[in-house]
Design a protein around this motif. Sequence first.
Motif, PDB file in Angstrom:
ATOM      1  N   LEU A 142       0.829  -1.205   0.000  1.00  0.00           N
ATOM      2  CA  LEU A 142       0.000   0.000   0.000  1.00  0.00           C
ATOM      3  C   LEU A 142       0.866   1.259   0.000  1.00  0.00           C
ATOM      4  CD1 LEU A 142      -2.931  -0.703   2.486  1.00  0.00           C
ATOM      5  CD2 LEU A 142      -3.143  -0.039   0.085  1.00  0.00           C
ATOM      6  N   ASP A 143       1.925   1.229   0.803  1.00  0.00           N
ATOM      7  CA  ASP A 143       2.799   2.399   0.908  1.00  0.00           C
ATOM      8  C   ASP A 143       3.684   2.572  -0.314  1.00  0.00           C
ATOM      9  OD1 ASP A 143       1.695   2.795   3.389  1.00  0.00           O
ATOM     10  OD2 ASP A 143       3.332   1.808   4.468  1.00  0.00           O
ATOM     11  N   ASP A 144       4.020   1.478  -0.980  1.00  0.00           N
ATOM     12  CA  ASP A 144       4.891   1.518  -2.152  1.00  0.00           C
ATOM     13  C   ASP A 144       4.256   0.698  -3.272  1.00  0.00           C
ATOM     14  OD1 ASP A 144       6.889   1.615  -4.019  1.00  0.00           O
ATOM     15  OD2 ASP A 144       8.375   0.494  -2.838  1.00  0.00           O
ATOM     16  N   PRO A 145       3.445   1.326  -4.138  1.00  0.00           N
ATOM     17  CA  PRO A 145       2.752   0.593  -5.203  1.00  0.00           C
ATOM     18  C   PRO A 145       3.671  -0.141  -6.168  1.00  0.00           C
ATOM     19  CG  PRO A 145       1.843   2.800  -4.934  1.00  0.00           C
ATOM     20  CD  PRO A 145       3.095   2.754  -4.117  1.00  0.00           C
ATOM     21  N   ASP A 146       4.949   0.246  -6.206  1.00  0.00           N
ATOM     22  CA  ASP A 146       5.891  -0.424  -7.105  1.00  0.00           C
ATOM     23  C   ASP A 146       6.389  -1.751  -6.539  1.00  0.00           C
ATOM     24  OD1 ASP A 146       5.721   1.644  -8.946  1.00  0.00           O
ATOM     25  OD2 ASP A 146       7.330   2.778  -7.984  1.00  0.00           O
ATOM     26  N   ARG A 147       6.086  -2.012  -5.279  1.00  0.00           N
ATOM     27  CA  ARG A 147       6.539  -3.263  -4.667  1.00  0.00           C
ATOM     28  C   ARG A 147       5.720  -4.429  -5.210  1.00  0.00           C
ATOM     29  NH1 ARG A 147       7.207  -3.586   1.783  1.00  0.00           N
ATOM     30  NH2 ARG A 147       8.594  -1.865   1.222  1.00  0.00           N
TER      31      ARG A 147
END
Length: 258
Positions: free
Chosen positions: A61-66
Motif C-alpha cells: 500500500l505504501d509503495d505501489p511499485d513493490r
Amino acid sequence: MNTAAWLAYGSRHLPWRRRPVAAAVRTVACWSAVTRLQARGHLLWAAQLIAEAQRAAQGVLDDPDRSFATVPETLDITLPPQVRDAGPGPEQLTVALRQAHRDAGRLATAPPRIIRRTLRRLAADPTEAETTFDRVCNDVRGADLGTADLTHLYLGGLRWDAATQWPDAWRDRIRAASDPVDGIHQIRDHLHTASRWHGGTTRTPTPSLRSTVHLRAEITGSDRMRPSEPNTTIPTLGATPPPDVTPAPAAFAFWWTP
C-alpha cells in the motif's frame, strides 16, 4: 432503525469492511486462562506470522511499485495442532486465513481499485486482531491458575494482578521475577526458558522477529524462520533441561530472549 443506522450497519458488513481474522481471534479470547497459557507459545507464533502478513500488505500500500508476491506468501499460514485442538476459534481463523490467501493471490490480475481495497482490508484485519492477540497471550489478570501446570511454559511478559491465583510452588518465584507496571505486575522478559522439552531435548533458537515479546521459533522444513545461533543459556524460570541434552527433531520449538 433509522436510515443513518442502516447505512452504518451495512457499511460495516460490506465484504471489504469485514474483519474475519480479528473475529476469529476474539473467539480464541474466550478460552480459559489455563488453556491460553498452555497454548501461549503457539498462539504467539501464529500472531507473529499474521503480523508479517499485515506488514507485507501495508508495504505494498505504501509503495505501489513493490511486488504483490510477498502478500500471498506471508498469508500461507497453517496453525499447529496445539492451537487447532485447544478450543473454539482456530477453525474459524483457518478459514479466514485461507480466504485472505485466496484474495491476495488474485491481486496480480485485479483492477487498481480492487487491489487497493483488498490491500487495505488485508492490512486492517490483522491490525485489529493484534490487540486481542496481546490480551489472549499476555493478560492473566484475575485468572485462577492455582491448578495450572506451569512447568515447561515461558512466563515472561505475562501481566497479572493481586487477584491472579498462582500455584503455591510458583507464587514467590513469580513475584520476585515481576515488576510493577501501571498498577499491575509484569513478569520480566529477560528470563530465558524453553516452552517445551521433548524427552530431555532442547532446541536451537531463531532470530527474534517480535519486538515486544521477542518470540523465537523454528519451523522444521520452512524457510520463513531459520536458526541462526546456538543457545547457551540455562532457563531460570520454568523447566530446567536435563544434563547432556541433544537436539531432536520437532515440528515447533520456542525460545524467548530480551
